[in-house]
Design a protein around this motif. Structure first.
Motif, mmCIF file in Angstrom:
data_model
loop_
_atom_site.group_PDB
_atom_site.id
_atom_site.type_symbol
_atom_site.label_atom_id
_atom_site.label_comp_id
_atom_site.label_asym_id
_atom_site.label_seq_id
_atom_site.Cartn_x
_atom_site.Cartn_y
_atom_site.Cartn_z
ATOM 1 N N ARG A 265 -6.380 -22.399 32.015
ATOM 2 C CA ARG A 265 -5.139 -21.611 32.055
ATOM 3 C C ARG A 265 -5.367 -20.263 32.731
ATOM 4 O O ARG A 265 -4.608 -19.855 33.613
ATOM 5 N N LYS B 32 -6.113 -20.674 36.530
ATOM 6 C CA LYS B 32 -4.878 -20.948 37.274
ATOM 7 C C LYS B 32 -4.029 -19.689 37.414
ATOM 8 O O LYS B 32 -3.467 -19.427 38.474
ATOM 9 N N LYS B 33 -3.918 -18.927 36.348
ATOM 10 C CA LYS B 33 -3.087 -17.723 36.352
ATOM 11 C C LYS B 33 -3.550 -16.717 37.404
ATOM 12 O O LYS B 33 -2.742 -16.129 38.109
ATOM 13 N N ASP C 296 -4.083 -23.044 41.246
ATOM 14 C CA ASP C 296 -4.277 -24.393 40.709
ATOM 15 C C ASP C 296 -5.596 -25.027 41.139
ATOM 16 O O ASP C 296 -6.223 -25.742 40.356
ATOM 17 N N ASP C 297 -6.018 -24.778 42.386
ATOM 18 C CA ASP C 297 -7.282 -25.361 42.850
ATOM 19 C C ASP C 297 -8.464 -24.850 42.030
ATOM 20 O O ASP C 297 -9.353 -25.614 41.660
ATOM 21 N N GLY D 231 -8.253 -23.708 38.990
ATOM 22 C CA GLY D 231 -8.103 -24.311 37.666
ATOM 23 C C GLY D 231 -8.703 -25.698 37.611
ATOM 24 O O GLY D 231 -9.399 -26.054 36.659
#
Length: 151
Positions: free
Chosen positions: A121, A124-125, A129-130, A132
């Motif tokens: 989480r 990603k933040k 996304d990659d 993450g």
């Protein structure tokens, strides 16, 4: 402040300590100084509420623990980041994974699944996304290796 926010704050401090080279207690004291902390609340919602004593104890423990075991934690990251040298992994992703591995190994009240999902989480933040997915892959492999060792 929730444990998730305290964890996110700890990642910020671990990340910062990696740049400054300051001792963990200095990093925590400096960044949590009342006026400085208040200024940060305008930049990030995680700083809106100050940590409680319990959360501060958690933050102190994990920031110092990661700093004191950085070589070992990076060794674990290296072991599962096939084709990647640890120095090429973003400092943020490395800080997130160091914290998660430290929690899995040394913080008894944090389940492995929580440490991994929170790390994903946070990655990603702040890094997309990659990152993450990358963090999830490495920490998932690490967690599975522990389960295999315990079996």
């Amino acid at each position: 402040m929730t444990r998730a926010n305290a964890r996110e704050l700890a990642v910020h401090l671990i990340y910062s300590q990696g740049f400054t080279g300051e001792e963990p207690d200095v990093v925590v004291a400096t960044r949590l100084e009342k006026e400085y902390y208040k200024q940060l609340s305008a930049e990030n919602e995680v700083y809106e509420e100050r940590p409680t004593r319990t959360q501060l104890a958690y933050i102190d423990n994990v920031v110092a623990g990661v700093a004191n075991r950085q070589e070992m934690l990076n060794g674990e990251i290296q072991k599962y980041s096939i084709g990647w040298d640890v120095s090429r992994i973003s400092r943020l992703a490395r800080s997130v994974m160091q914290l998660a591995i430290f929690e899995i190994l040394y913080v008894e009240d944090v389940p492995t699944g929580v440490a991994v999902s929170e790390a994903v989480r946070i990655a990603k933040k702040y890094d997309g996304d990659d990152t993450g997915a990358f963090v999830n892959g490495i920490l998932g492999s690490f967690a599975r290796s522990l389960a295999t060792e315990e079996a």
